[in-house]
Design an enzyme around this catalytic site. Structure first.
Site, short mmCIF file in Angstrom:
data_model
loop_
_atom_site.label_atom_id
_atom_site.label_comp_id
_atom_site.label_asym_id
_atom_site.label_seq_id
_atom_site.Cartn_x
_atom_site.Cartn_y
_atom_site.Cartn_z
N LYS A 31 0.85 -1.19 0.00
CA LYS A 31 0.00 0.00 0.00
C LYS A 31 0.89 1.24 0.00
CE LYS A 31 -4.39 1.05 2.26
NZ LYS A 31 -5.11 0.91 3.53
C1 E4P Z 1 -8.29 2.15 3.36
O1 E4P Z 1 -7.63 1.23 2.94
C2 E4P Z 1 -8.23 2.66 4.72
O2 E4P Z 1 -7.63 1.70 5.53
C3 E4P Z 1 -9.58 2.93 5.33
O3 E4P Z 1 -10.62 2.46 4.53
C4 E4P Z 1 -9.75 4.25 5.94
O4 E4P Z 1 -11.01 4.29 6.56
P1 E4P Z 1 -11.41 5.36 7.67
O5 E4P Z 1 -11.68 6.65 6.97
O6 E4P Z 1 -12.65 4.80 8.28
O7 E4P Z 1 -10.26 5.47 8.62
#
Ligand code: E4P
Length: 218
Positions: free
Chosen positions: A87
């Site tokens: 990522k």
């Molecule tokens: C995406 O991969 C992130 O981990 C995640 O979806 C962020 O979500 P949040 O806005 O609920 O922290």
């Protein structure tokens, strides 16, 4: 549409996997910290533990923000397990890193996508997935679903293979809207996935069926 769970909690990942509908997992540094997973070695071991539960893509995020650091970290993460997807944040150094990983056959998930331009750049660099943060856009009165729709049109216009991974999903209606507009994947909490199964008429109907069966089989 593929279902990923957005957590680093092993019990939740196992529960979602046991439902039989889980295709993968996404994590981020905040989710790891929430589970109390700190220190490089513990973090790497935790990714392996997740990969041992789910046979599907598991996104593991780099912490570096420079190209060399992202490459070093990403290669280490990718070597942990065949299911790891590296990522990478949507920053200019990240675009270079995505291009590098694509040339090495290492899968990437470009995270923190908040505009169509960012999604276009990530696809051109060869990202396997892009993660538009639906819920965080909604939080600031901006239509996250509209962004995903716009990205869908752009990717279809040019037949990009990059998959749209709708992230920051907060509730079941986000999942339904993502499915309607053709997001390839959604990632969200277990609560939002389980909420899809709920309907009061289902509960009432089942209650009635069981009561009628009991009456006839005294
Ligand atoms: C995406 O991969 C992130 O981990 C995640 O979806 C962020 O979500 P949040 O806005 O609920 O922290």
């Amino acid at each position: 549409m593929k279902f990923f769970i957005d957590t680093a909690n092993l019990a939740e990942i196992k529960e979602a996997y046991d439902l039989g509908i889980l295709d993968g997992v996404t994590t981020n540094p905040s989710l790891m910290a929430k589970e109390g997973i700190t220190g490089a070695e513990n973090i790497l071991n935790h990714y392996v533990a997740i990969c041992n539960i789910v046979d599907g893509p598991v996104s593991a995020e780099v912490i570096s923000t420079d190209f060399e650091g992202m490459v070093r970290e990403g290669e280490q993460l990718a070597a942990l397990h065949k299911n790891i997807v590296v990522k990478i944040p949507m920053i200019t150094e990240g675009i270079k890193a995505i291009k590098y990983f694509a040339s090495k056959g290492i899968r990437t998930n470009c995270t923190l996508i908040f505009s169509a331009g960012q999604a276009l750049l990530a696809a051109k660099a060869g990202a396997t997935y892009i993660s538009p943060f639906l819920g965080r856009l909604d939080d600031v009165s901006t239509d996250g679903i509209q962004l995903i729709q716009q990205i869908r049109v752009i990717y279809d216009n040019y037949a990009f293979n990059t998959e749209i991974l709708a992230a920051s999903v907060r509730h079941p209606m986000h999942i339904i809207h993502c499915a309607e507009i053709g997001a390839d994947v959604m990632t969200g909490p277990l609560s939002a996935i389980k909420a899809l199964a709920k309907h009061p008429l289902t509960d009432l109907g089942l209650q009635q069926f069981l009561a009628d069966y009991a009456k006839g089989n005294k």
